[in-house]
Write a protein that holds these residues in place. Structure first.
Motif, mmCIF file in Angstrom:
data_model
loop_
_atom_site.group_PDB
_atom_site.id
_atom_site.type_symbol
_atom_site.label_atom_id
_atom_site.label_comp_id
_atom_site.label_asym_id
_atom_site.label_seq_id
_atom_site.Cartn_x
_atom_site.Cartn_y
_atom_site.Cartn_z
ATOM 1 N N UNK A 148 0.877 -1.191 -0.056
ATOM 2 C CA UNK A 148 -0.128 -0.037 -0.035
ATOM 3 C C UNK A 148 0.787 1.179 -0.015
ATOM 4 N N UNK A 149 2.120 1.362 0.470
ATOM 5 C CA UNK A 149 3.009 2.171 0.586
ATOM 6 C C UNK A 149 3.259 2.893 -0.835
ATOM 7 N N UNK A 150 3.589 1.761 -1.592
ATOM 8 C CA UNK A 150 3.752 1.976 -3.040
ATOM 9 C C UNK A 150 2.686 2.609 -3.837
ATOM 10 N N UNK B 137 -2.646 7.928 5.951
ATOM 11 C CA UNK B 137 -2.991 6.393 6.550
ATOM 12 C C UNK B 137 -3.337 5.376 5.338
ATOM 13 N N UNK B 138 -3.438 6.054 4.106
ATOM 14 C CA UNK B 138 -3.837 5.136 3.130
ATOM 15 C C UNK B 138 -3.228 3.790 3.417
ATOM 16 N N UNK B 139 -1.785 3.344 3.296
ATOM 17 C CA UNK B 139 -1.417 2.123 3.251
ATOM 18 C C UNK B 139 -2.009 1.112 4.296
ATOM 19 N N UNK B 140 -2.279 1.761 5.477
ATOM 20 C CA UNK B 140 -3.016 0.818 6.626
ATOM 21 C C UNK B 140 -4.438 0.516 6.503
ATOM 22 N N UNK B 141 -4.879 1.465 5.791
ATOM 23 C CA UNK B 141 -6.460 1.698 5.638
ATOM 24 C C UNK B 141 -6.774 0.553 4.399
ATOM 25 N N UNK B 142 -6.131 0.552 3.275
ATOM 26 C CA UNK B 142 -6.481 -0.391 2.359
ATOM 27 C C UNK B 142 -5.557 -1.674 2.315
#
Lengths: 334, 291
Positions: free
Chosen positions: B37-39, B218-223
């Motif tokens: 998700x970080x990418x 928080x996108x990487x954690x959320x998705x």
């Protein structure tokens, strides 16, 4: 011809029993350690709050160690049981009766029931599947706690939890001394139980399952029922930690189910050492002090440093981090 | 009702593009990469920043997001990921969680924690409606665009994997690294480029999804959970598995949120657990594949 075989068998038997007993024997430094821990809220009375937190995290990590370190199940959803314990203890205190010990028992029971139900989900599949399922259970509970706002207070959390005195005598004080003693005492009791548990023959079978599940099955260990039992016990431990948190802070919020918590507790355990009961305790001390220290400097970005620490930890190697003198030696290929 | 189906498909397609790179890393290299998700976030932020600060047109941002994320993926693969391929899964999980935490805090530090708004070009903002009453189909142009892009990408990926020389090398490296290396395939290069493309696709997905999913640190954690569901449910041995899983998930999620908003994401998670308990290797997995 049958007479000589009996003594041989019995010596073998007592030898293996001795090995097990030897491992479970208390050492002098352990007694000292616990004495120091139990006196710490009194000696360091101004730090009683953080001692309380450390005891709770240590208990939480201890329960994760049972499934991760001793049984080899990678779980990213251990916060589910922590949160279950926290909410049920808080709700119990709010609606039924404020006695802490009964509340603790309620928290442990509900998490154990949940753990027993969830143990079905970890029986099959690969590490990935188990990661997903454990993560999913945590998220479902968080979603439930969020949506059932008439019961749990939703995103605002469950407020106004008043606790009665421990054993009917010791009131919770603002400085947190009673809380710290209470948590430490619970930690000690559950630690002793966990110690008995892993050094029993039952615990040995768990390690056999961790090392090679197929072989364990082949020598007649009932793998699935063992997994179910250890998962339930671990869930109960996590529930106790959650209940302690809710009782000593008088508050339960969605935060207890957060992914952060599952990840943090894994980190705590890994710092201290997996598959060693004191690992969870040592990790909790280091982690909490580090968190306190870093978030004093950069309150908002402390997760960055935690992340960096994790990356370095893995790259250096978990076993080598606790042995600094081996850092610059050529390590064997993992 | 058709509108919901349409939105669900668009959402599913988007999830597929976001997750397909992860399916590759996870399936091929057997690496549990929670930092995927970080990418995607990197791609999304490249798009948002290019458009906000430099007024780059949206269509140019998409390749930029792909390249940016792919480059980052390549660098990280070479430096950090490769030594970890043969470590236990626990190490991989810890490492990628650490990377995710760092990415979240770093983006928070440099860009701020507020959600970024993407200004779509005018021609993507409209909405076309077909039919009447209960069977009315409303199609947002942007969603139509997403479906078109994703469908094209899916076809291209499928073609590359099954018909080209690179595809057969990749499949050979997956099935048996040592034999592939013995046949003269440079497994390291194959894995490096695959990882880069996977990260690039994540970046592209993030760029496309910035408007639909929202971009904040928080996108990487959320998705993360959504990508993982797609991969775990779809199985990792083909492109079609994750595609079908992504569509199923997308439709279930949109329909669930529309019809039973009270339950929210509850449906998706329960669906996943049921499927995984029932078929731990994924729904669409070929028989006799390696475990």
């Amino acid at each position: 011809m049958s007479t000589p075989s009996t003594p041989v068998q019995s010596t073998n038997h007592s030898a293996s029993q001795n090995v097990l007993l030897h491992k479970s024997r208390w050492r002098w430094w352990e007694v000292l350690l616990w004495a120091a821990a139990l006196s710490s809220p009194w000696v360091l009375s101004s730090h009683a709050l953080i001692i309380n937190e450390i005891a709770i995290v240590a208990l939480f990590a201890l329960s994760l160690d049972l499934i991760l370190g001793y049984t080899g199940i990678v779980s990213l959803g251990h916060a589910a049981f922590f949160g279950m314990g926290a909410y049920s203890a808080a709700l119990f205190a709010k609606h039924v009766m404020p006695d802490p010990l009964v509340g603790l028992a309620v928290g442990i029971t509900t998490s154990a029931v949940l753990g027993a139900i969830c143990s079905v989900t970890i029986q099959r599949g690969t590490d990935l599947t188990r990661l997903m399922v454990t993560l999913g259970v945590g998220l479902i509970l968080m979603e439930l706690a969020n949506k059932l706002d008439w019961l749990t207070g939703g995103a605002d959390g469950l407020q106004g939890v008043m606790m009665g005195p421990v054993l009917g005598r010791f009131e919770f004080d603002l400085a947190g001394q009673t809380s710290a003693w209470y948590s430490l005492a619970v930690l000690l009791v559950l630690f002793v139980i966990a110690r008995r548990f892993v050094s029993s023959p039952f615990g040995s079978t768990l390690k056999a399952i961790r090392d090679n599940r197929l072989r364990a099955m082949a020598i007649g260990i009932p793998v699935s029922s063992r997994l179910a039992v250890v998962y339930t016990v671990a869930a109960a431990g996590a529930g106790a930690a959650g209940a302690l948190l809710a009782q000593t802070t008088g508050f339960a919020s969605l935060d207890v189910f957060e992914f952060h918590r599952s990840a943090d507790v894994m980190l705590v355990l890994v710092i201290g050492g997996v598959g060693w009961l004191y690992g969870g305790v040592a990790g909790a001390v280091v982690f909490k002090l580090m968190q306190d220290f870093i978030s004093n400097i950069t309150p908002q970005y402390w997760t960055f440093w935690i992340g960096l620490f994790l990356v370095v930890l893995v790259l250096v190697g978990r076993e080598r981090l606790v042995r600094p003198w081996t850092w610059f030696q050529k390590g064997g290929k993992a | 009702m058709l509108t919901i189906l349409f939105d669900g498909i668009a959402y599913g397609m988007l999830l597929f593009i976001l997750a397909v790179g992860l399916a590759v890393t996870m399936g091929l290299m057997n690496f549990i990469n929670l930092a995927h998700g970080a990418f995607a976030m990197v791609g999304g932020y490249i798009t948002v920043l290019l458009m906000q600060r430099l007024d780059v047109p949206f269509l140019l941002c998409l390749p930029a997001a792909f390249l940016g994320a792919a480059l980052l993926g390549a660098v990280l693969e070479r430096t950090l990921y490769r030594p970890l391929y043969h470590k236990p899964h626990l190490d991989q999980v810890l490492f990628s969680i650490g990377l995710t935490f760092m990415a979240v805090a770093a983006v928070d530090y440099f860009v701020g924690s507020t959600q970024q708004i993407l200004q779509l070009p005018e021609w993507l903002k409209g909405r076309t409606e077909l039919g009447e009453g209960a069977w009315m189909l409303g199609m947002g142009h942007y969603r139509l665009f997403i479906i078109a892009v994703c469908a094209a990408l899916t076809v291209a990926l499928q073609y590359i994997l099954t018909k080209t020389r690179f595809g057969s090398r990749l499949r050979a490296s997956v099935d048996d690294q040592r034999v592939a290396a013995g046949l003269g395939i440079n497994v390291n290069v194959v894995f490096l480029s695959t990882f880069a493309v996977g990260s690039g696709l994540a970046g592209l997905g993030g760029a496309l999804g910035a408007d639909v999913l929202g971009m904040d640190p928080t996108f990487p954690l959320k998705f993360m959970i959504y990508f993982l569901i797609v991969v775990a449910v779809g199985g990792t041995s083909s492109i079609t598995g994750p595609l079908l899983a992504a569509l199923l998930l997308g439709i279930a999620d949109v329909a669930g949120k529309y019809y039973i908003p009270k339950l929210g994401a509850f449906i998706v998670y329960s669906l996943m657990i049921v499927i995984l308990v029932w078929r731990p290797q994924g729904l669409f997995v070929r028989k006799g594949g390696k475990s």
